[in-house]
Scaffold this motif. Structure first.
Motif: not given
Length: 220
Positions: A11-12, A32-36, A125-131
């Motif tokens: 898994s990633a 872990s909650t928002y990026l399962p 969470v938004n920053s990780v998603r953008l990255m």
């Protein structure tokens, strides 16, 4: 805290390098909650992070979240390691460090995003998603610092270039000939033989070059 490391997993994963136990626990829970779909691997110091990078379980790493304060060690060193070992993995700095030199070092070594620890869970969470989408989320205060530093560097380079061109415009053709040979590492005697002039003439030209460049030696 239980570190959720699964060496055999395909898994990633996301590496979270954070020395502060409370910050690490909070960030791990939020991610872990928002990026399962991502397995969060917490590393508490520079050595542990380096060891994990050598482990097969790090091969599926998608992102590194790094604090610049890893106890007595610097997260900047980890960023440098990541750029050598895994240049394909983007690095998001999440830290309380705002010192200009540290910030610039982090970006120069390869960091692509910078978030301050005053950030909310949604910010993280938004920053990780953008990255992960290839963007570079940067705290406004840090962005302003980067723009100021970029302008200062650009102005400094421009001033240096103008000064250099001005000095060159003041050098005579013969001084220019001497300078070209001088920069090859030739001695004054060798310069004299190469240009078919007297050593004393070489000395005169070199003194004139040094004076115009405001230096006292060939090294300068």
């Amino acid at each position: 805290m239980n570190l959720r490391i699964t060496p055999q997993s395909t898994s990633a994963s996301l590496m979270l390098a954070e020395a502060d136990p409370r910050c690490a626990e909070w960030a791990e829970e939020v991610l872990s909650t928002y990026l399962p779909d991502l397995t969060v691997v917490v590393r508490r110091n520079l050595n542990d992070a380096r060891q994990w990078l050598l482990n097969a379980s790090s091969y599926n790493m998608r992102l590194a979240v790094v604090d610049l304060q890893l106890g007595d060690e610097s997260g900047v060193d980890l960023i440098a390691d990541l750029m050598c070992e895994r240049p394909d993995v983007p690095v998001l700095v999440v830290t309380s460090v705002v010192e200009r030199n540290d910030v610039l070092s982090a970006f120069r070594l390869g960091a692509q995003g910078y978030l301050l620890k005053r950030a909310t869970a949604a910010d993280l969470v938004n920053s990780v998603r953008l990255m992960l989408e290839g963007c570079s989320p940067i705290d406004p205060a840090i962005a302003s610092m980067l723009v100021t530093a970029f302008r200062a560097d650009s102005v400094g380079e421009t001033i240096s270039s103008r000064r250099y061109r001005k000095v060159l415009s003041q050098i005579s053709k013969r001084e220019g000939d001497v300078l070209q040979v001088l920069l090859r590492g030739y001695t004054y005697k060798e310069i004299a033989l190469t240009l078919s002039i007297a050593p004393s003439t070489v000395d005169t030209h070199v003194r004139g070059i040094f004076r115009k460049f405001q230096v006292n030696s060939r090294v300068e």
